[in-house]
Design an enzyme around this catalytic site. Structure first.
Site, PDB file in Angstrom:
ATOM      1  N   SER A  39      -4.338 -25.400  33.380  1.00 23.70           N
ATOM      2  CA  SER A  39      -5.234 -25.980  32.374  1.00 23.70           C
ATOM      3  C   SER A  39      -4.494 -26.670  31.226  1.00 23.70           C
ATOM      4  O   SER A  39      -5.110 -27.403  30.467  1.00 23.70           O
ATOM      5  CB  SER A  39      -6.140 -24.889  31.810  1.00 23.70           C
ATOM      6  OG  SER A  39      -5.361 -23.804  31.367  1.00 23.70           O
ATOM      7  N   ASP A 328      -9.291 -22.844  21.893  1.00 25.60           N
ATOM      8  CA  ASP A 328     -10.089 -21.694  22.325  1.00 25.60           C
ATOM      9  C   ASP A 328      -9.165 -20.474  22.322  1.00 25.60           C
ATOM     10  O   ASP A 328      -8.135 -20.509  21.646  1.00 25.60           O
ATOM     11  CB  ASP A 328     -10.793 -21.970  23.666  1.00 25.60           C
ATOM     12  CG  ASP A 328      -9.830 -22.266  24.805  1.00 25.60           C
ATOM     13  OD1 ASP A 328      -8.631 -21.923  24.692  1.00 25.60           O
ATOM     14  OD2 ASP A 328     -10.279 -22.823  25.829  1.00 25.60           O
ATOM     15  N   HIS A 331      -5.979 -21.912  24.841  1.00 20.95           N
ATOM     16  CA  HIS A 331      -5.374 -23.249  24.881  1.00 20.95           C
ATOM     17  C   HIS A 331      -5.063 -23.832  23.506  1.00 20.95           C
ATOM     18  O   HIS A 331      -5.888 -23.734  22.592  1.00 20.95           O
ATOM     19  CB  HIS A 331      -6.311 -24.197  25.638  1.00 20.95           C
ATOM     20  CG  HIS A 331      -6.604 -23.719  27.011  1.00 20.95           C
ATOM     21  ND1 HIS A 331      -7.791 -23.106  27.352  1.00 20.95           N
ATOM     22  CD2 HIS A 331      -5.843 -23.721  28.119  1.00 20.95           C
ATOM     23  CE1 HIS A 331      -7.732 -22.762  28.633  1.00 20.95           C
ATOM     24  NE2 HIS A 331      -6.571 -23.121  29.119  1.00 20.95           N
TER      25      HIS A 331
END
Ligand SMILES: *[C@@H]1O[C@H](CO)[C@@H](O)[C@H](O)[C@H]1NC(C)=O
Ligand SMILES: *[C@@H]1O[C@H](CO)[C@@H](O)[C@H](O)[C@H]1NC(C)=O
Ligand SMILES: *[C@@H]1O[C@H](CO)[C@@H](O)[C@H](O)[C@H]1NC(C)=O
Ligand SMILES: *[C@@H]1O[C@H](CO)[C@@H](O)[C@H](O)[C@H]1NC(C)=O
Length: 364
Positions: A39, A328, A331
């Site tokens: 991610s 978040d 990340h």
């Protein structure tokens, strides 16, 4: 008369040269950039997968011109920042959007949120494209490039000039080893054994990439995974030493990754591999004086719930994103990615990149 002609020719020559230089400035430093990983680099490959590791909804992309795209941050991610620094005019398209024709000659992004070196990493969240499957997707791209360029030899020559970026391994810890309720690995292997196992598998994967023509490869080390908000909030209920012990476990992987890069450079002399020390940047980012007021232990967005990493689609978002290290609970913010990307591209300290940085790798 002869003299005037000569002056004119010299003038023309300089005009031509300066024009050429102008053109050169407009093209990227490498013809193509292929992006693999999780991610930290995903820019839309998970959008159509059945998984909870998705970021194609608000408030993700709140600072990105196109809004939510599947990037797991408020703006650009590490792949975007590096593409910009290398001089690409457009971001590298995700494999899932099925880029076609000459577009793929500039590169493809295969990265998938929750994916790992190990096939099973991330499976408690749903489907994902593990690094092995990303390499299969790349094989498919390479076969198209061979067709497009009219043969193996030309494709080999072309692919050897491309840059290859890999951000992988975080989920082999966060979405595997550190979750004993879902994965047995922490009962099967000591931290040392596990790091060794991951690096063995990654070695095979990097060799596969090499066989597909990669000659300039960037391997990112893992950050301080013990210090990210989701781990801190869980550590809060376990023990106060838990942050340090997670960071130590991850350090074992980073140390071996550095050795792997050294070995690869020794054994595959036609290729160059570099290691980016994300931990070094983590430490400097949080300690440097100008970042003194940086919030580093909490996410900028309101989360879906306790122990979850995703932003809530209807929750609040911090006003000034550049004051936060994390978007978040897992990340980094775009501001943090700019910091990491800038130093990966042009190292500011001897520990940032080994044996040299991305700007140097691009020129080789
Ligand atoms: C990897 O996982 C998928 C399911 O996500 C499974 O179908 C496949 O067989 C696995 N591959 C290997 C090599 O274990
Ligand atoms: C990364 O940098 C940190 C601090 O600058 C250093 O302690 C660590 O040994 C480095 N890690 C590797 C694998 O080089
Ligand atoms: C974050 O750190 C600050 C001080 O550095 C502290 O006051 C605050 O309670 C911490 N927040 C969380 C969520 O741990
Ligand atoms: C946001 O935070 C950064 C870093 O602390 C600061 O430089 C900037 O002025 C702030 N912007 C606004 C609009 O408050």
């Amino acid at each position: 008369m002869a003299c005037q002609l000569k002056t004119l020719l010299v003038l023309l020559f300089f005009l031509l040269i300066s024009n050429l230089q102008h053109c050169v400035n407009g093209i990227p430093q490498v013809p193509c950039l292929f992006i693999f990983g999780d991610s930290l680099s995903d820019n839309g490959n998970n959008n159509n997968l059945v998984t909870r590791a998705k970021a194609n909804y608000q408030p993700y992309g709140i600072d990105f011109p196109e809004g939510p795209t599947g990037r797991f941050t408020n703006g650009r991610n590490i792949g975007d920042i590096i593409a910009e620094l290398l001089g690409f005019e457009n971001y590298i398209p995700p494999f899932a959007s099925a880029p076609e024709g000459f577009e793929i000659l500039k590169g493809v992004n295969y990265a998938s949120g929750s994916a790992g070196i190990r096939n099973e990493s991330g499976q408690h969240l749903g489907n994902r494209i593990s690094l092995d499957r990303q390499l299969q997707n790349h094989q498919y791209t390479v076969s198209h490039i061979i067709e497009m360029l009219g043969g193996n030899q030309r494709a080999t020559m072309y692919l050897s000039k491309c840059m290859y970026s890999i951000t992988i391994g975080s989920n082999d810890y966060l979405s595997n080893y550190f979750l004993p309720m879902f994965y047995p690995t922490s009962q099967q292997y000591t931290p040392e054994q596990y790091a060794k196992l991951l690096i063995q598998q990654l070695t095979q994967q990097v060799m596969t990439l090499y066989r597909y023509g990669a000659r300039k490869v960037v391997l990112y080390g893992l950050g301080q995974l013990g210090s990210i908000p989701i781990v801190l909030s869980l550590c809060g209920i376990i023990s106060s030493s838990c942050e340090d012990s997670f960071n130590k476990v991850v350090q074992l992987f980073n140390d071996r990754l550095l050795s792997l890069v050294a070995d690869l450079n020794k054994n595959l002399w036609q290729a160059k591999f570099i290691f980016i020390n994300t931990t070094s940047m983590d430490l400097e980012y949080t300690s440097s004086t100008f970042q003194g007021s940086m919030v580093k232990n909490a996410s900028c967005c309101e989360l879906l719930g306790f122990g979850q990493f995703q932003c809530s689609p209807s929750g609040y978002v911090c006003h000034n994103r550049s004051q936060y290290m994390f978007w978040d609970a897992v990340h980094p913010t775009e501001a943090a990615y700019e910091f990491y990307g800038g130093r990966a591209y042009r190292a500011q300290s001897p520990t940032d990149a080994y044996p040299f940085d991305i700007s140097y790798l691009a020129k080789l």
